[in-house]
Structures are given as C-alpha cells and as structure tokens.
Design a protein around this motif. Structure first.
Motif, PDB file in Angstrom:
ATOM      1  N   LYS A  19       0.873  -1.181   0.000  1.00 44.98           N
ATOM      2  CA  LYS A  19       0.000   0.000   0.000  1.00 44.98           C
ATOM      3  C   LYS A  19       0.907   1.228   0.000  1.00 44.98           C
ATOM      4  O   LYS A  19       1.753   1.369   0.884  1.00 44.98           O
ATOM      5  CB  LYS A  19      -0.885  -0.025   1.252  1.00 44.98           C
ATOM      6  N   GLY A  22      -0.829   7.888   0.210  1.00 47.39           N
ATOM      7  CA  GLY A  22      -1.255   8.956  -0.694  1.00 47.39           C
ATOM      8  C   GLY A  22      -0.335  10.164  -0.643  1.00 47.39           C
ATOM      9  O   GLY A  22      -0.327  10.989  -1.560  1.00 47.39           O
ATOM     10  N   GLY A  55      -2.925   5.012  -2.243  1.00 49.94           N
ATOM     11  CA  GLY A  55      -3.827   5.795  -1.399  1.00 49.94           C
ATOM     12  C   GLY A  55      -4.238   7.088  -2.092  1.00 49.94           C
ATOM     13  O   GLY A  55      -3.671   7.468  -3.123  1.00 49.94           O
ATOM     14  N   GLY A  56      -5.215   7.751  -1.519  1.00 53.49           N
ATOM     15  CA  GLY A  56      -5.726   8.989  -2.108  1.00 53.49           C
ATOM     16  C   GLY A  56      -5.093  10.236  -1.511  1.00 53.49           C
ATOM     17  O   GLY A  56      -5.050  11.295  -2.149  1.00 53.49           O
ATOM     18  N   GLY A  57      -4.621  10.111  -0.260  1.00 56.50           N
ATOM     19  CA  GLY A  57      -3.898  11.187   0.402  1.00 56.50           C
ATOM     20  C   GLY A  57      -4.686  12.479   0.545  1.00 56.50           C
ATOM     21  O   GLY A  57      -5.919  12.492   0.545  1.00 56.50           O
ATOM     22  N   ARG A  61      -8.720  13.870   0.372  1.00 61.22           N
ATOM     23  CA  ARG A  61      -9.376  14.570   1.489  1.00 61.22           C
ATOM     24  C   ARG A  61      -9.907  15.939   1.056  1.00 61.22           C
ATOM     25  O   ARG A  61     -10.971  16.377   1.489  1.00 61.22           O
ATOM     26  CB  ARG A  61      -8.401  14.702   2.667  1.00 61.22           C
ATOM     27  N   ASP A  78     -17.019   8.523  -0.215  1.00 60.25           N
ATOM     28  CA  ASP A  78     -16.070   7.413  -0.367  1.00 60.25           C
ATOM     29  C   ASP A  78     -15.763   7.173  -1.845  1.00 60.25           C
ATOM     30  O   ASP A  78     -14.613   6.925  -2.218  1.00 60.25           O
ATOM     31  CB  ASP A  78     -16.641   6.129   0.245  1.00 60.25           C
ATOM     32  N   GLY A  81     -13.263   9.566  -3.009  1.00 56.12           N
ATOM     33  CA  GLY A  81     -11.931   9.156  -2.531  1.00 56.12           C
ATOM     34  C   GLY A  81     -11.356   8.042  -3.399  1.00 56.12           C
ATOM     35  O   GLY A  81     -10.165   8.048  -3.744  1.00 56.12           O
ATOM     36  N   GLY A 128      -8.618   2.323  -4.641  1.00 57.49           N
ATOM     37  CA  GLY A 128      -9.714   1.850  -3.789  1.00 57.49           C
ATOM     38  C   GLY A 128     -10.640   0.929  -4.566  1.00 57.49           C
ATOM     39  O   GLY A 128     -10.615   0.891  -5.805  1.00 57.49           O
ATOM     40  N   LEU A 129     -11.460   0.172  -3.824  1.00 59.37           N
ATOM     41  CA  LEU A 129     -12.382  -0.758  -4.488  1.00 59.37           C
ATOM     42  C   LEU A 129     -13.843  -0.413  -4.240  1.00 59.37           C
ATOM     43  O   LEU A 129     -14.612  -0.236  -5.162  1.00 59.37           O
ATOM     44  CB  LEU A 129     -12.105  -2.196  -4.037  1.00 59.37           C
ATOM     45  N   HIS A 130     -14.235  -0.351  -2.975  1.00 62.90           N
ATOM     46  CA  HIS A 130     -15.637  -0.012  -2.698  1.00 62.90           C
ATOM     47  C   HIS A 130     -15.766   0.806  -1.410  1.00 62.90           C
ATOM     48  O   HIS A 130     -14.857   0.774  -0.569  1.00 62.90           O
ATOM     49  CB  HIS A 130     -16.512  -1.269  -2.647  1.00 62.90           C
ATOM     50  N   PRO A 131     -16.898   1.527  -1.259  1.00 63.29           N
ATOM     51  CA  PRO A 131     -17.050   2.416  -0.098  1.00 63.29           C
ATOM     52  C   PRO A 131     -16.981   1.675   1.245  1.00 63.29           C
ATOM     53  O   PRO A 131     -17.145   0.458   1.300  1.00 63.29           O
ATOM     54  CB  PRO A 131     -18.448   3.016  -0.292  1.00 63.29           C
ATOM     55  N   GLN A 133     -14.378   1.612   3.450  1.00 63.75           N
ATOM     56  CA  GLN A 133     -13.059   1.144   3.901  1.00 63.75           C
ATOM     57  C   GLN A 133     -11.989   2.081   3.362  1.00 63.75           C
ATOM     58  O   GLN A 133     -12.289   3.040   2.660  1.00 63.75           O
ATOM     59  CB  GLN A 133     -12.827  -0.281   3.401  1.00 63.75           C
ATOM     60  N   THR A 135      -7.832   2.278   1.588  1.00 57.09           N
ATOM     61  CA  THR A 135      -6.990   1.481   0.690  1.00 57.09           C
ATOM     62  C   THR A 135      -6.116   0.492   1.481  1.00 57.09           C
ATOM     63  O   THR A 135      -5.580  -0.437   0.892  1.00 57.09           O
ATOM     64  CB  THR A 135      -6.106   2.386  -0.203  1.00 57.09           C
ATOM     65  N   VAL A 138      -8.028  -2.548   1.239  1.00 57.49           N
ATOM     66  CA  VAL A 138      -7.823  -3.113  -0.107  1.00 57.49           C
ATOM     67  C   VAL A 138      -6.538  -3.947  -0.111  1.00 57.49           C
ATOM     68  O   VAL A 138      -6.526  -5.091  -0.578  1.00 57.49           O
ATOM     69  CB  VAL A 138      -7.734  -1.997  -1.181  1.00 57.49           C
ATOM     70  N   ASP A 197      -3.188   8.367  10.536  1.00 56.17           N
ATOM     71  CA  ASP A 197      -4.077   7.298  10.129  1.00 56.17           C
ATOM     72  C   ASP A 197      -3.263   6.113   9.609  1.00 56.17           C
ATOM     73  O   ASP A 197      -2.885   6.075   8.456  1.00 56.17           O
ATOM     74  CB  ASP A 197      -4.963   7.866   9.010  1.00 56.17           C
TER      75      ASP A 197
END
Ligand code: UTP
Length: 240
Positions: A19, A22, A55-57, A61, A78, A81, A128-131, A133, A135, A138, A197
């Motif tokens: 992982k 972000g 990650g989205g970082g 956000r 989500d 994100g 990411g995969l689904h709302p 949670q 990464t 993931v 986090d």
C-alpha cells in the motif's frame, strides 16, 4: 488446513502487496520509490510480482471536503476518494512504464485475474475498491485473496508509535505490535481530529483472520528496498 487459494499466481515466485501512502505522489520520494519498485519487480530470484495499492492522500481529502461542504452523502464521498486513489494509480502505472499494467482493476476478481496473467509485466497497480473502507483494507484483501508473501503498509511515518509522533516528540517506535495493541491505538487515534491514520479497523480484522504477514513502514526508497530484501524494519504485526 491452509485456505484454498483462488489464484495459481504464487506457483512461480512470490507476490508482495504494497500500500503506497497517498502522501507519496506529491513528494520527492515518488521517483526514487518508483525506481526501487521497478528494480524489485525486475529481479529474477526470487521472481517477484508486486501489487501496488495507491492511497488517495490529501488530494482525496480535499475533494471529499468540497463535496461534504455541499451535503454529499457518505457513500458518495467514499466514491470520490476511490476515484482520486485510482488517479494516483494511473500516475504510478505510467511512472513504472513497461513493468506495470496500465489498466487499473476495479474489483478483487479483476486484480486476481490481472496478477494471474502477468508475464513480462510484473506489477499490477490499483486504488480503492468499494465504499466503507480505506486502501489499507484493499491491501489486506488483495494479500488474502492472492496468498501474498506479505503485505507492506507504506505510510508517511516510520511505523507504529506508542503515541502520535506528529504531536508527541517523545513518541517511541514499536518494532512489533500485537493485533490487540494496534486495535487499541487505532481506536484512540481515530477519536482525535487530524490524527495520523495508520490503517482502518477493517484492514486489521482481515490481517488478523488470515494471519497476513504485515509490516508498517515509511514510504521511502531505502526503507522499501530493505523490506523487499527481507530486512526487519518498521513495525511488524504479531499474532498472539
Ligand atoms: P485512502 O485509503 O487513501 O485514505 O482513501 P487515506 O487515509 O487518505 O490514506 P493515505 O493517506 O492516502 O495513505 C481515500 C478515501 O477513499 C475512500 C475513503 O473515503 C478513504 O478515506 N475509499 C478508499 C473507499 O471508500 N474505499 C476504498 O476501497 C478505498
């Protein structure tokens, strides 16, 4: 009995799931980290295939905040994100050029299939995969599904500290942490706004149930090089 593997991708060589924080993508670490990952993936022995979860970082956000300010619901936040993490995944795949698949899989089956079909290319990149949670979850899901050798959670801190290192200068790095200890730390941290986090509880539960070999490390080139060579660095999650 060992869990049945849904992919045969492990037959020749190892799979490592990483992982990527972000925070990497807009930092000076980005280029050296890409070079380190490319080197690891090109290595013949052991033959290593990488799954990189981006990650989205802070970009994620930012977008989430903009949408939240106009009343967008949680699930849609989500999804925003997730889209940003996929953008980071595209940049990563492009940075890795011929070694990575340019197509970003959008579900677990797609990731497994992509890894299974890797040949000259050695790296699958996803976001990411689904709302519901992060990464990190993931990464844990992918490691579980593929029977990966290990899951490396590369963050913007050196590992797990006994307290938030950004707020307490005397925070101590823990070389290992039990699932119970980490759960306590995560619950405490998630109560303070702007807290660091490390991973979400969904990820931790997955790691626990399948005893996934997991380390939390700093997302920089020397650290990732060391981890990929099997050196003990950062914080290892142990199962009591
Ligand atoms: P991240 O996992 O990137 O959150 O996903 P993060 O805590 O910012 O991690 P770093 O700092 O990049 O390492 C960004 C957001 O995307 C959504 C969540 O809202 C998350 O906070 N997301 C991500 C999902 O809903 N599902 C996923 O599978 C992944």
């Amino acid at each position: 009995l060992p869990a049945r593997r849904t992919t045969s991708a492990r037959k020749d060589g190892v799979i490592v799931v990483i992982k990527l924080s972000g925070s990497l993508f807009f930092s000076d670490h980005f280029d050296p980290v890409m070079k380190t990952l490319a080197e690891a993936a090109a290595r013949k022995r052991p033959s290593t295939r990488l799954v990189l979860v981006c990650g989205g970082g802070s970009t994620a956000r930012k977008y989430i905040e903009a949408a939240r300010n106009v009343g967008v619901d949680g699930a849609s936040l989500d999804e925003i994100g997730i889209e940003v993490s996929r953008l980071n995944a595209i940049v990563t795949a492009d940075a890795l050029g011929g070694l990575a698949l340019r197509e970003i899989p959008k579900d677990l089956a797609g990731i497994a299939e992509a890894v299974e079909n890797l040949d000259k290319k050695r790296i699958v990149v996803t976001g990411g995969l689904h709302p519901g949670q992060s990464t990190n979850a993931v990464g844990a899901l992918v490691a579980e599904k593929l029977g990966a050798r290990e899951f490396v959670n590369a963050t913007d801190v050196e590992g797990v500290f006994d307290r938030d290192p950004r707020r307490f200068s005397n925070a101590k790095l823990l070389h290992s942490v039990t699932v119970a200890q980490l759960e306590k730390i995560l619950k405490r941290e998630s109560m303070s706004p702007g807290a660091y986090d490390l991973m979400d509880l969904v990820a931790l539960k997955l790691i626990e149930r399948s005893k996934i070999k997991t380390t939390i490390v700093k997302c920089d080139a020397p650290t990732l090089r060391a981890v990929l060579r099997g050196k003990a660095i950062g914080t290892k999650i142990v199962f009591s």
